[in-house]
Design an enzyme around this catalytic site. Sequence first.
Site, PDB file in Angstrom:
ATOM      1  N   SER A  93      70.571 -16.326 -30.900  1.00  0.00           N
ATOM      2  CA  SER A  93      70.045 -15.203 -31.934  1.00  0.00           C
ATOM      3  C   SER A  93      70.754 -15.451 -33.379  1.00  0.00           C
ATOM      4  O   SER A  93      71.592 -16.399 -33.473  1.00  0.00           O
ATOM      5  CB  SER A  93      71.156 -14.309 -31.560  1.00  0.00           C
ATOM      6  OG  SER A  93      71.239 -13.019 -32.315  1.00  0.00           O
TER       7      SER A  93
ATOM      8  N   TYR B 104      79.620 -10.760 -29.056  1.00  0.00           N
ATOM      9  CA  TYR B 104      78.034 -11.114 -28.706  1.00  0.00           C
ATOM     10  C   TYR B 104      77.807 -12.457 -29.657  1.00  0.00           C
ATOM     11  O   TYR B 104      77.248 -13.406 -29.057  1.00  0.00           O
ATOM     12  CB  TYR B 104      77.247  -9.942 -29.226  1.00  0.00           C
ATOM     13  CG  TYR B 104      75.728 -10.406 -29.154  1.00  0.00           C
ATOM     14  CD1 TYR B 104      74.925 -10.440 -27.804  1.00  0.00           C
ATOM     15  CD2 TYR B 104      74.951 -10.358 -30.031  1.00  0.00           C
ATOM     16  CE1 TYR B 104      73.874 -10.879 -27.635  1.00  0.00           C
ATOM     17  CE2 TYR B 104      73.518 -10.756 -30.094  1.00  0.00           C
ATOM     18  CZ  TYR B 104      73.039 -10.892 -28.863  1.00  0.00           C
ATOM     19  OH  TYR B 104      71.648 -11.061 -28.831  1.00  0.00           O
TER      20      TYR B 104
HETATM   21  P1  NDP Z   1      66.171  -7.399 -22.809  1.00  0.00           P
HETATM   22  O1  NDP Z   1      67.285  -6.394 -22.522  1.00  0.00           O
HETATM   23  O2  NDP Z   1      64.637  -6.712 -22.831  1.00  0.00           O
HETATM   24  O3  NDP Z   1      65.830  -8.632 -21.832  1.00  0.00           O
HETATM   25  C1  NDP Z   1      66.994  -9.114 -21.402  1.00  0.00           C
HETATM   26  C2  NDP Z   1      66.662  -9.777 -19.989  1.00  0.00           C
HETATM   27  O4  NDP Z   1      67.733 -10.322 -19.324  1.00  0.00           O
HETATM   28  C3  NDP Z   1      66.073  -8.700 -18.844  1.00  0.00           C
HETATM   29  O5  NDP Z   1      65.121  -8.854 -18.384  1.00  0.00           O
HETATM   30  C4  NDP Z   1      67.187  -8.505 -17.918  1.00  0.00           C
HETATM   31  O6  NDP Z   1      66.788  -8.175 -16.731  1.00  0.00           O
HETATM   32  C5  NDP Z   1      68.098 -10.077 -17.991  1.00  0.00           C
HETATM   33  N1  NDP Z   1      69.223 -10.266 -17.664  1.00  0.00           N
HETATM   34  C6  NDP Z   1      70.362  -9.509 -18.064  1.00  0.00           C
HETATM   35  N2  NDP Z   1      71.483  -9.847 -17.324  1.00  0.00           N
HETATM   36  C7  NDP Z   1      71.162 -10.502 -16.373  1.00  0.00           C
HETATM   37  C8  NDP Z   1      71.711 -11.324 -15.264  1.00  0.00           C
HETATM   38  N3  NDP Z   1      72.999 -11.211 -15.042  1.00  0.00           N
HETATM   39  N4  NDP Z   1      70.977 -12.040 -14.532  1.00  0.00           N
HETATM   40  C9  NDP Z   1      69.531 -12.379 -14.621  1.00  0.00           C
HETATM   41  N5  NDP Z   1      68.933 -11.503 -15.629  1.00  0.00           N
HETATM   42  C10 NDP Z   1      69.900 -10.796 -16.360  1.00  0.00           C
HETATM   43  O7  NDP Z   1      66.223  -7.886 -24.243  1.00  0.00           O
HETATM   44  P2  NDP Z   1      65.742  -9.321 -25.171  1.00  0.00           P
HETATM   45  O8  NDP Z   1      64.185  -9.518 -24.585  1.00  0.00           O
HETATM   46  O9  NDP Z   1      65.625  -8.959 -26.578  1.00  0.00           O
HETATM   47  O10 NDP Z   1      66.694 -10.292 -24.899  1.00  0.00           O
HETATM   48  C11 NDP Z   1      66.308 -11.487 -24.576  1.00  0.00           C
HETATM   49  C12 NDP Z   1      67.052 -12.557 -25.303  1.00  0.00           C
HETATM   50  O11 NDP Z   1      67.224 -12.463 -26.627  1.00  0.00           O
HETATM   51  C13 NDP Z   1      68.623 -12.295 -25.033  1.00  0.00           C
HETATM   52  O12 NDP Z   1      69.251 -13.536 -24.682  1.00  0.00           O
HETATM   53  C14 NDP Z   1      69.115 -11.917 -26.285  1.00  0.00           C
HETATM   54  O13 NDP Z   1      70.409 -11.933 -26.645  1.00  0.00           O
HETATM   55  C15 NDP Z   1      68.288 -12.629 -27.232  1.00  0.00           C
HETATM   56  N6  NDP Z   1      68.014 -11.934 -28.485  1.00  0.00           N
HETATM   57  C16 NDP Z   1      67.548 -10.700 -28.778  1.00  0.00           C
HETATM   58  C17 NDP Z   1      67.226 -10.232 -29.850  1.00  0.00           C
HETATM   59  C18 NDP Z   1      67.032  -8.805 -30.235  1.00  0.00           C
HETATM   60  O14 NDP Z   1      66.974  -8.140 -31.342  1.00  0.00           O
HETATM   61  N7  NDP Z   1      66.122  -7.912 -29.146  1.00  0.00           N
HETATM   62  C19 NDP Z   1      67.627 -10.790 -31.311  1.00  0.00           C
HETATM   63  C20 NDP Z   1      68.107 -12.099 -31.033  1.00  0.00           C
HETATM   64  C21 NDP Z   1      68.556 -12.740 -29.822  1.00  0.00           C
HETATM   65  P3  NDP Z   1      67.686  -7.598 -15.382  1.00  0.00           P
HETATM   66  O15 NDP Z   1      68.207  -6.390 -16.036  1.00  0.00           O
HETATM   67  O16 NDP Z   1      66.594  -7.345 -14.574  1.00  0.00           O
HETATM   68  O17 NDP Z   1      68.607  -8.606 -15.028  1.00  0.00           O
END
Ligand code: NDP
Length: 254
Positions: A149, A162
């Site tokens: 990020s 974070y």
């Molecule tokens: P989402 O919340 O849509 O996606 C996060 C995903 O991670 C979900 O599919 C969730 O599925 C999964 N997840 C969370 N915890 C677990 C776990 N313990 N085991 C397995 N899967 C898990 O957000 P984003 O698409 O935005 O996030 C994707 C990545 O991008 C993250 O690493 C985030 O930090 C990063 N990011 C996001 C930004 C933004 O502005 N959105 C900016 C910069 C980076 P489930 O709950 O079903 O497990």
Amino acid sequence: MSYPALATRTAVVTGAASGMGAATARLLAANGARVALLARRTDRLDALTAEIAAAGGGQALAVTADVTDQASVDAAAKAVHDAYGRVDLVVNNAGVMLPNPVDDGRIDEWSRMIDTNVTGALRIVRAFTDDLVAAAADGRTADLVNISSIASHVAFPGYAVYGATKAALTQLSAALRTELGPRDVRVATIEPGLTDTELGGHVDNPALRDQLATMFAAIPALGAEDVADLVAYTVTRPRHVNLRHLVTLPTRQA
Ligand code: NDP
């Protein structure tokens, strides 16, 4: 965009239940890849798998997995290997963002972020690095893509832990390059800025929730598809070219 080179790839995408992970899985499969979808919400994974099957192109495998649980990751790796054999593309994308002022002392949130964003990513590296090294040794293209990020570089009040987890992931990628690059495994870090996904849905601090909403109102955010496109572009460069560190922000996010 079309990425024909993906048709020969076998991928694992974590956090594929929503946001960037789902968009990446969709794009890889649409270009003919076999994609294992890992996350905790089975219903979401099943729905995406059905959508990918209906669309034609590549194949998808739903694998319910919690990256904070070693037994769950072990079982997921076995399910992936049983179905697809060796993988050559791993997208370490699962993550959680739980901001609060550090003096609130939210050890519950700190543990969840560290366990998911850092240790969880490491568990996936541990599960699939042998595959990547073996694929590269066979002359194939092999990629590990870590979704970090902009928060790994830019400090935001409330986001100390974070940001620290994402800085750790960025540094981990750099260190892994020194170990895996000489064996022809590419390691790339992608650092997105504000992206419209479910990530902010877990914020329980009203002021920080409002601040996030204000940012989304002021800045046309990236879509999950924008990041997916960057992942696909990165892993389809010639084998000797590593786009090792990419920062992608909405144009209006300075
Ligand atoms: P989402 O919340 O849509 O996606 C996060 C995903 O991670 C979900 O599919 C969730 O599925 C999964 N997840 C969370 N915890 C677990 C776990 N313990 N085991 C397995 N899967 C898990 O957000 P984003 O698409 O935005 O996030 C994707 C990545 O991008 C993250 O690493 C985030 O930090 C990063 N990011 C996001 C930004 C933004 O502005 N959105 C900016 C910069 C980076 P489930 O709950 O079903 O497990």
